[in-house]
Design a protein around this motif. Structure first.
Motif, PDB file in Angstrom:
ATOM      1  N   GLY A  50       0.799  -1.215   0.000  1.00  0.00           N
ATOM      2  CA  GLY A  50       0.000   0.000   0.000  1.00  0.00           C
ATOM      3  C   GLY A  50       0.835   1.271   0.000  1.00  0.00           C
ATOM      4  N   ALA A  51       2.142   1.159  -0.161  1.00  0.00           N
ATOM      5  CA  ALA A  51       2.994   2.348  -0.143  1.00  0.00           C
ATOM      6  C   ALA A  51       2.689   3.274  -1.313  1.00  0.00           C
ATOM      7  CB  ALA A  51       4.466   1.939  -0.177  1.00  0.00           C
ATOM      8  N   GLY A  52       2.054   2.756  -2.354  1.00  0.00           N
ATOM      9  CA  GLY A  52       1.785   3.567  -3.533  1.00  0.00           C
ATOM     10  C   GLY A  52       0.439   4.254  -3.530  1.00  0.00           C
ATOM     11  N   HIS A  53      -0.329   4.115  -2.447  1.00  0.00           N
ATOM     12  CA  HIS A  53      -1.651   4.715  -2.413  1.00  0.00           C
ATOM     13  C   HIS A  53      -1.582   6.164  -1.959  1.00  0.00           C
ATOM     14  CE1 HIS A  53      -2.694   0.363  -2.125  1.00  0.00           C
ATOM     15  NE2 HIS A  53      -3.377   0.763  -3.170  1.00  0.00           N
ATOM     16  N   ALA A  54      -1.115   6.978  -2.830  1.00  0.00           N
ATOM     17  CA  ALA A  54      -1.023   8.416  -2.569  1.00  0.00           C
ATOM     18  C   ALA A  54      -1.735   9.148  -3.697  1.00  0.00           C
ATOM     19  CB  ALA A  54       0.437   8.857  -2.494  1.00  0.00           C
ATOM     20  N   LEU A  55      -2.239  10.307  -3.380  1.00  0.00           N
ATOM     21  CA  LEU A  55      -2.818  11.164  -4.411  1.00  0.00           C
ATOM     22  C   LEU A  55      -1.771  12.179  -4.822  1.00  0.00           C
ATOM     23  CD1 LEU A  55      -6.346  11.922  -2.962  1.00  0.00           C
ATOM     24  CD2 LEU A  55      -5.778  10.412  -4.855  1.00  0.00           C
ATOM     25  N   ARG A  56      -1.618  12.367  -6.103  1.00  0.00           N
ATOM     26  CA  ARG A  56      -0.650  13.325  -6.623  1.00  0.00           C
ATOM     27  C   ARG A  56      -1.376  14.297  -7.542  1.00  0.00           C
ATOM     28  NH1 ARG A  56       4.362  11.397  -5.458  1.00  0.00           N
ATOM     29  NH2 ARG A  56       4.417   9.204  -4.884  1.00  0.00           N
ATOM     30  N   VAL A 116       4.294  19.435 -13.686  1.00  0.00           N
ATOM     31  CA  VAL A 116       5.165  19.242 -12.522  1.00  0.00           C
ATOM     32  C   VAL A 116       4.285  18.866 -11.329  1.00  0.00           C
ATOM     33  CG1 VAL A 116       6.988  20.796 -13.316  1.00  0.00           C
ATOM     34  CG2 VAL A 116       5.120  21.699 -11.944  1.00  0.00           C
ATOM     35  N   GLU A 117       4.849  18.067 -10.432  1.00  0.00           N
ATOM     36  CA  GLU A 117       4.112  17.659  -9.238  1.00  0.00           C
ATOM     37  C   GLU A 117       3.881  18.878  -8.351  1.00  0.00           C
ATOM     38  OE1 GLU A 117       5.738  15.042  -5.907  1.00  0.00           O
ATOM     39  OE2 GLU A 117       4.817  13.641  -7.312  1.00  0.00           O
ATOM     40  N   ASP A 118       2.639  19.067  -7.935  1.00  0.00           N
ATOM     41  CA  ASP A 118       2.275  20.231  -7.138  1.00  0.00           C
ATOM     42  C   ASP A 118       1.969  19.851  -5.693  1.00  0.00           C
ATOM     43  OD1 ASP A 118       1.681  23.131  -7.166  1.00  0.00           O
ATOM     44  OD2 ASP A 118      -0.335  22.459  -6.643  1.00  0.00           O
ATOM     45  N   GLN A 119       1.258  18.729  -5.494  1.00  0.00           N
ATOM     46  CA  GLN A 119       0.901  18.273  -4.154  1.00  0.00           C
ATOM     47  C   GLN A 119       0.930  16.762  -4.101  1.00  0.00           C
ATOM     48  OE1 GLN A 119      -2.655  19.779  -2.208  1.00  0.00           O
ATOM     49  NE2 GLN A 119      -2.830  21.317  -3.822  1.00  0.00           N
ATOM     50  N   VAL A 120       1.219  16.229  -2.903  1.00  0.00           N
ATOM     51  CA  VAL A 120       1.160  14.788  -2.657  1.00  0.00           C
ATOM     52  C   VAL A 120       0.516  14.585  -1.297  1.00  0.00           C
ATOM     53  CG1 VAL A 120       2.483  12.663  -2.318  1.00  0.00           C
ATOM     54  CG2 VAL A 120       3.263  14.349  -3.973  1.00  0.00           C
ATOM     55  N   ALA A 121      -0.397  13.626  -1.212  1.00  0.00           N
ATOM     56  CA  ALA A 121      -0.999  13.257   0.067  1.00  0.00           C
ATOM     57  C   ALA A 121      -0.936  11.741   0.195  1.00  0.00           C
ATOM     58  CB  ALA A 121      -2.433  13.731   0.160  1.00  0.00           C
ATOM     59  N   LYS A 122      -0.310  11.278   1.255  1.00  0.00           N
ATOM     60  CA  LYS A 122      -0.210   9.839   1.539  1.00  0.00           C
ATOM     61  C   LYS A 122      -1.332   9.457   2.494  1.00  0.00           C
ATOM     62  CE  LYS A 122       4.708  10.155   0.901  1.00  0.00           C
ATOM     63  NZ  LYS A 122       5.964  10.384   1.547  1.00  0.00           N
ATOM     64  N   PRO A 123      -1.631   8.150   2.631  1.00  0.00           N
ATOM     65  CA  PRO A 123      -2.672   7.737   3.564  1.00  0.00           C
ATOM     66  C   PRO A 123      -2.443   8.347   4.945  1.00  0.00           C
ATOM     67  CG  PRO A 123      -2.007   5.888   2.235  1.00  0.00           C
ATOM     68  CD  PRO A 123      -1.054   7.018   1.916  1.00  0.00           C
ATOM     69  N   GLY A 124      -3.510   8.882   5.511  1.00  0.00           N
ATOM     70  CA  GLY A 124      -3.428   9.528   6.809  1.00  0.00           C
ATOM     71  C   GLY A 124      -3.233  11.033   6.710  1.00  0.00           C
ATOM     72  N   GLU A 125      -2.848  11.501   5.536  1.00  0.00           N
ATOM     73  CA  GLU A 125      -2.698  12.942   5.295  1.00  0.00           C
ATOM     74  C   GLU A 125      -3.931  13.427   4.543  1.00  0.00           C
ATOM     75  OE1 GLU A 125       2.135  12.925   4.706  1.00  0.00           O
ATOM     76  OE2 GLU A 125       0.872  13.254   2.968  1.00  0.00           O
ATOM     77  N   GLU A 126      -4.247  14.685   4.679  1.00  0.00           N
ATOM     78  CA  GLU A 126      -5.402  15.239   3.985  1.00  0.00           C
ATOM     79  C   GLU A 126      -4.951  15.956   2.721  1.00  0.00           C
ATOM     80  OE1 GLU A 126      -9.179  16.805   5.926  1.00  0.00           O
ATOM     81  OE2 GLU A 126      -8.040  18.620   5.438  1.00  0.00           O
TER      82      GLU A 126
END
Length: 56
Positions: free
Chosen positions: A13-19, A29-39
């Motif tokens: 599940g390490a790849g379950h992030a929103l980008r 370009v990447e602007d934001q990243v949120a991993k599980p547990g982050e909003e």
């Protein structure tokens, strides 16, 4: 940018992030990243927030 998860990392599940990417000139370009547990918050063009851990 960080290393993309592969193999066992992805299965754990390490790849379950929103980008979120934004257009910068002719490239995205990447602007934001949120991993599980982050909003993840989005204010434009709509207001939206989600914790990636709640997605299936």
């Amino acid at each position: 940018m960080g290393r993309e998860p592969t193999g066992p990392d992805l299965c754990r599940g390490a790849g379950h992030a929103l980008r979120l990417y934004r257009l910068d000139g002719a490239h995205y370009v990447e602007d934001q990243v949120a991993k599980p547990g982050e909003e993840f918050r989005l204010a434009e063009p709509i207001r939206w927030r989600v914790d990636p851990a709640t997605l299936r």
